[in-house]
Design an enzyme around this catalytic site. Sequence first.
Site, PDB file in Angstrom:
ATOM      1  N   LYS A  31       0.772  -0.907  -0.032  1.00  0.00           N
ATOM      2  CA  LYS A  31      -0.392   0.234  -0.203  1.00  0.00           C
ATOM      3  C   LYS A  31       0.996   1.768   0.196  1.00  0.00           C
ATOM      4  O   LYS A  31       0.695   2.283  -0.496  1.00  0.00           O
ATOM      5  CB  LYS A  31      -1.090  -0.214   1.428  1.00  0.00           C
ATOM      6  CG  LYS A  31      -0.600  -0.262   2.852  1.00  0.00           C
ATOM      7  CD  LYS A  31      -1.604   0.068   3.514  1.00  0.00           C
ATOM      8  CE  LYS A  31      -1.147  -0.029   5.297  1.00  0.00           C
ATOM      9  NZ  LYS A  31      -0.343   1.588   5.195  1.00  0.00           N
ATOM     10  N   THR A  32       2.002   1.502   0.572  1.00  0.00           N
ATOM     11  CA  THR A  32       2.766   2.442   1.244  1.00  0.00           C
ATOM     12  C   THR A  32       3.093   2.875  -0.975  1.00  0.00           C
ATOM     13  O   THR A  32       3.732   3.840  -0.928  1.00  0.00           O
ATOM     14  CB  THR A  32       3.784   1.927   1.724  1.00  0.00           C
ATOM     15  OG1 THR A  32       3.443   1.643   2.892  1.00  0.00           O
ATOM     16  CG2 THR A  32       4.996   3.292   1.503  1.00  0.00           C
ATOM     17  N   ASP A 217      -3.541   7.247   4.821  1.00  0.00           N
ATOM     18  CA  ASP A 217      -3.487   5.634   4.846  1.00  0.00           C
ATOM     19  C   ASP A 217      -4.015   5.908   6.392  1.00  0.00           C
ATOM     20  O   ASP A 217      -4.303   6.477   7.302  1.00  0.00           O
ATOM     21  CB  ASP A 217      -1.697   5.537   5.181  1.00  0.00           C
ATOM     22  CG  ASP A 217      -0.764   4.558   5.049  1.00  0.00           C
ATOM     23  OD1 ASP A 217      -1.598   3.346   4.495  1.00  0.00           O
ATOM     24  OD2 ASP A 217      -0.308   4.280   5.968  1.00  0.00           O
ATOM     25  N   GLU A 218      -3.917   4.072   6.473  1.00  0.00           N
ATOM     26  CA  GLU A 218      -4.706   3.185   7.419  1.00  0.00           C
ATOM     27  C   GLU A 218      -5.681   4.166   8.137  1.00  0.00           C
ATOM     28  O   GLU A 218      -6.301   3.986   9.193  1.00  0.00           O
ATOM     29  CB  GLU A 218      -3.639   3.318   8.854  1.00  0.00           C
ATOM     30  CG  GLU A 218      -2.437   3.032   8.396  1.00  0.00           C
ATOM     31  CD  GLU A 218      -2.158   1.267   8.763  1.00  0.00           C
ATOM     32  OE1 GLU A 218      -3.256   0.699   8.227  1.00  0.00           O
ATOM     33  OE2 GLU A 218      -0.815   1.040   8.318  1.00  0.00           O
ATOM     34  N   GLN A 248      -7.598  -4.847   9.615  1.00  0.00           N
ATOM     35  CA  GLN A 248      -6.738  -4.125  10.548  1.00  0.00           C
ATOM     36  C   GLN A 248      -6.921  -2.927  11.763  1.00  0.00           C
ATOM     37  O   GLN A 248      -6.535  -2.624  12.789  1.00  0.00           O
ATOM     38  CB  GLN A 248      -5.543  -3.709  10.181  1.00  0.00           C
ATOM     39  CG  GLN A 248      -4.569  -4.785   8.710  1.00  0.00           C
ATOM     40  CD  GLN A 248      -3.484  -4.589   8.942  1.00  0.00           C
ATOM     41  OE1 GLN A 248      -1.832  -4.116   9.218  1.00  0.00           O
ATOM     42  NE2 GLN A 248      -3.300  -4.641   7.570  1.00  0.00           N
ATOM     43  N   ARG A 599       2.709  -9.733  10.722  1.00  0.00           N
ATOM     44  CA  ARG A 599       3.767  -8.694  10.988  1.00  0.00           C
ATOM     45  C   ARG A 599       4.952 -10.577  10.470  1.00  0.00           C
ATOM     46  O   ARG A 599       6.150  -9.754   9.914  1.00  0.00           O
ATOM     47  CB  ARG A 599       4.627  -8.093  12.188  1.00  0.00           C
ATOM     48  CG  ARG A 599       3.308  -8.321  13.346  1.00  0.00           C
ATOM     49  CD  ARG A 599       2.616  -6.319  11.889  1.00  0.00           C
ATOM     50  NE  ARG A 599       1.689  -6.342  11.400  1.00  0.00           N
ATOM     51  CZ  ARG A 599       1.648  -6.174  10.031  1.00  0.00           C
ATOM     52  NH1 ARG A 599       2.571  -4.940   9.456  1.00  0.00           N
ATOM     53  NH2 ARG A 599       0.780  -6.392   9.219  1.00  0.00           N
TER      54      ARG A 599
END
Length: 721
Positions: A31-32, A217-218, A248, A599
């Site tokens: 996504k980044t 973002d997020e 998330q 993770r």
Amino acid sequence: MDLSLMNRAQYEAITTTEGPVLVMAGAGSGKTRVLTHRIAYLIEEKDVPSYNILAITFTNKAAKEMKERVDKLIDDDTSKMWISTFHAMCVRILRRDIDKLGYDRSFSILDTTDQLNVVKDVLKSMNIDQKQYPPRQFLNAISNFKNALITEKEAKENAYDFREKLNADIYTSYQEILYRNSALDFDDLIMLTIQLFQKDEAILNYYQTKFQYIHVDEYQDTNHAQYQLVYMLSQKYENICVVGDSDQSIYKFRGADIMNILNFEKDYDNVKTILLEENYRSHQRILDAANNVIENNTSRVPKNLVTSRGKGEKITSIVSQNEREEGQRVVKQIQKLKNEGYRFNDMAVLYRANSQSRAIEDALVKSSLPYNMVGGMKFYQRKEIKDLMSYMKVVLNIHDDIAMERIINTPKRGIGPKTIDTLKQHANALNSSIYDAIKDADFIGLSKKNAENLAQLLSVLENLKEKSKFMSITDLVDEILHDTGYLNMLIRENTLESNSRIENLEEFKTVTKEFDETHTIGDELLFDFLSDMALVSDQDSVDDTDAVTLMTIHASKGLEFKVIFIVGLEEGLFPSYRSMDTEEELEEERRLMYVAITRAMERLIISRATSRTIFGRTNNAMESQFWSEIPADLVEGESLISVYDGRSSNSKKRPRSKSQVFTDNSGVTFNVGDKVTHKTFGDGMITAINGSGDSEELDIVFSKVGPKRLLAKFAPIEKKG
């Protein structure tokens, strides 16, 4: 711009630039990369000026990384583009116009310790017992008010019982102190920005016109105030792209609302929704575990993570008899992986609660293994650093009583509590600050010696204020430590502790030198530095030394490691017993498990104990339902140890089945997952049904007393709902 390496969904997310876009980005799906290429695409291919672009992230580290990536992608000057956290963005907006709300433009930003001290002062002034009414509870209530954009007046009007009225009264007094000090807490930064926009339409219009393309973002982690801020800014052009993952959303405890992302398609017209499901981080077995766990949730946008990285190793399971043995066995695994070629900083141990870290730390220390604990005693919370920062705050904002009170007698100047109370009372009478009260020292009857000492302090501070306009932050630190006598105080003490404090102050100058390298000397320098320091988060402190990382799962969000240990996978611990009350809470815990699993890049180790001592109480511990939601064929290692005889079993077969039922004497059937109530233990949830006939047993986690194993035939339970 070359987009040939993007997959189809990534390409679509990058090139769909007009109108509202929702990018549901699974863990590790790049996504980044999508966000940075999208910004670069707007500038290079769509000729959008960089100053018309806004990108909001949740950590300084993420903002810095995003800006660096965009700079590498394009040749254009991006210095005028805003890529920052919510709070950093609001600091910039408020720095320009907060005077329209009656605050000084050189406002201070309080950290949690300072906020807590203000609440304690309020409780003291109201003669409220802090043991009966812990200050942190009121601080949480104030934060909740602000995140919901509820003002002091509205809080009072809506209060319906004694506790709510008390919360509202303390909120009011707390806010009065902050206003008088031109001080803001973190939640104020967003709430006051919204109030500024509501009060002055021209200011709102300025930023709506400036930010023609907005990226968040997020987005699943936004609270109501952040949601409202983004909504206000995007109304003119509606070119808004939000990126996130409903699986998330793990910050409900601090106000995050998963419905912000789930309702995005209702908030904006003609939304384009794009799913990023290809994972570039983890091996497939890890993703299969994550997919199987999270599919048990209902509040989500369905997706299935896949990867081309191959199947990878099976998940390793560890079952220990207690938390001490768990720590030792985790350490053995770390040593084994080290021998296989992994570095210590490739590995992270994740836990649900900070209290779990002790047993892991003990085992690491005894084995002489290096570790870095995130979220422990923070560098910026050390006394000497807090003292220095308080001096800097007073140099910037002479009316900051919270900082002034900390340094007024440090080093010792003979200014005792009685004198400080006298100054504070006079400041209240003036509706001003301690600084102004000191100027009236003769009038309020202070002793000649106290008056002289205070006058000398003011002279030093005013002199430092002038110096600050013409020197770097590093030089200013040296001047503060010298002029105030703080460094001489530590040198005279000449103890191990004072020498350690001097070393920490020297280490602080490493931070200031890094800041000085990228900033120009001038009137804004000290404000910018203190704002940067106030916005440092736990994740910004994760270093790259070769050491095992220990952290809570919440703190691990957004990070990745080659090897992940998830410890304490037991009912009542993870998921937390507090989550047993509602399905909504349990789903949040499951999202936390999903975050923990994803993770891991190459290896995942899951661990639990059959008994655990927490806060002095030892209880039998039952396998977490999240452990049992991972398919057995993905796991190798131990699956259970009997709590009765300690014998282990390496069978991959699950010790219980979700479909197993128990029928009581009155014909009522009970299933795993049913909510029940017990005459003695209160409310709980059935997590396992074992055995058969007269020996049939129920594993139940109770909200108040934790996990219990009861004989089904004699358990006085009733089904709830």
